[in-house]
Design a protein around this motif. Structure first.
Motif, PDB file in Angstrom:
ATOM      1  N   MET A   1       4.221   7.731   8.407  1.00  0.00           N
ATOM      2  CA  MET A   1       3.490   6.486   8.642  1.00  0.00           C
ATOM      3  C   MET A   1       4.433   5.396   9.144  1.00  0.00           C
ATOM      4  O   MET A   1       4.094   4.649  10.056  1.00  0.00           O
ATOM      5  N   ALA A   2       5.634   5.313   8.578  1.00  0.00           N
ATOM      6  CA  ALA A   2       6.609   4.307   9.013  1.00  0.00           C
ATOM      7  C   ALA A   2       7.047   4.564  10.455  1.00  0.00           C
ATOM      8  O   ALA A   2       7.169   3.626  11.251  1.00  0.00           O
TER       9      ALA A   2
ATOM     10  N   PHE B   1       0.847  -1.193   0.000  1.00  0.00           N
ATOM     11  CA  PHE B   1       0.000   0.000   0.000  1.00  0.00           C
ATOM     12  C   PHE B   1       0.877   1.236   0.000  1.00  0.00           C
ATOM     13  O   PHE B   1       2.044   1.183   0.375  1.00  0.00           O
ATOM     14  N   GLN B   2       0.283   2.331  -0.465  1.00  0.00           N
ATOM     15  CA  GLN B   2       0.992   3.603  -0.515  1.00  0.00           C
ATOM     16  C   GLN B   2       0.202   4.636   0.270  1.00  0.00           C
ATOM     17  O   GLN B   2      -1.031   4.611   0.302  1.00  0.00           O
ATOM     18  N   THR B   3       0.947   5.552   0.864  1.00  0.00           N
ATOM     19  CA  THR B   3       0.349   6.644   1.611  1.00  0.00           C
ATOM     20  C   THR B   3       1.001   7.949   1.170  1.00  0.00           C
ATOM     21  O   THR B   3       2.070   7.939   0.567  1.00  0.00           O
TER      22      THR B   3
ATOM     23  N   ARG C   1       4.307   2.164  17.381  1.00  0.00           N
ATOM     24  CA  ARG C   1       3.144   1.433  17.905  1.00  0.00           C
ATOM     25  C   ARG C   1       3.281  -0.084  17.829  1.00  0.00           C
ATOM     26  O   ARG C   1       2.521  -0.801  18.467  1.00  0.00           O
ATOM     27  N   LEU C   2       4.228  -0.567  17.048  1.00  0.00           N
ATOM     28  CA  LEU C   2       4.387  -2.010  16.874  1.00  0.00           C
ATOM     29  C   LEU C   2       4.879  -2.654  18.163  1.00  0.00           C
ATOM     30  O   LEU C   2       5.828  -2.187  18.772  1.00  0.00           O
ATOM     31  N   ARG C   3       4.239  -3.724  18.564  1.00  0.00           N
ATOM     32  CA  ARG C   3       4.627  -4.396  19.798  1.00  0.00           C
ATOM     33  C   ARG C   3       5.482  -5.632  19.533  1.00  0.00           C
ATOM     34  O   ARG C   3       6.377  -5.956  20.288  1.00  0.00           O
ATOM     35  N   VAL C   4       5.176  -6.355  18.479  1.00  0.00           N
ATOM     36  CA  VAL C   4       5.925  -7.559  18.156  1.00  0.00           C
ATOM     37  C   VAL C   4       6.356  -7.467  16.702  1.00  0.00           C
ATOM     38  O   VAL C   4       5.539  -7.243  15.816  1.00  0.00           O
TER      39      VAL C   4
END
Length: 111
Positions: A96-97, A88-90, A103-106
Motif C-alpha cells: 500500500m505504501a 489506518f491499518q491495512t 500515485r502521489l502527485r504532490v
C-alpha cells in the motif's frame, strides 16, 4: 529573584525573548480564520475516515469522530471538532505504501 532570572535567561535562549512584530502580526492574522479552518479540516478528516472504514483493503481506522472509536464518548464530551489526524491499518502495508508513493502527485513535508 535568582530562580526567576535563571528561568528567564534559559527561556530566552530556547524560546526567544519576545516575538518579532512580523510573527505577532502573522499570529493575529491567523487567529481570525483558525476556527473555520479547524472545522473544515475536521469535516474533511471525518469524510476520509468514513470512506476508509468502508474500504475493503483497510483493516481498521482510528479517528475519534468515528462511532467505532473506543473513546468516542470521551472525545465527544471534550471536543467540538475531532481534528485532522487519523490513522489506518491495512493487511499489506508495504504494498500500500509503494502504491501510494507511485500515485502521489504532490507531497508536502509538514512538521
Amino acid at each position: 529573584k535568582d530562580l526567576v532570572e535563571k528561568i528567564r535567561s534559559r527561556t530566552g535562549v530556547y524560546l526567544g525573548a519576545s516575538l518579532s512584530a512580523q510573527n505577532a502580526w502573522l499570529i493575529m492574522r491567523g487567529i481570525d480564520t483558525l476556527f473555520p479552518r479547524l472545522r473544515t479540516m475536521s469535516a474533511s478528516a471525518m469524510q476520509i475516515a468514513r470512506f476508509l472504514a468502508k474500504h475493503p483493503k483497510i483493516r481498521s481506522v482510528t479517528y475519534p469522530g468515528l462511532e467505532s472509536h473506543p473513546q468516542r464518548a470521551l472525545a465527544t464530551r471534550q471536543m467540538d471538532v475531532f481534528g485532522g489526524v487519523l490513522t489506518f491499518q491495512t493487511d499489506a502495508p508495504q504494498a500500500m505504501a509503494a502504491q501510494l508513493a507511485d500515485r502521489l502527485r504532490v507531497a508536502h513535508y509538514a512538521f
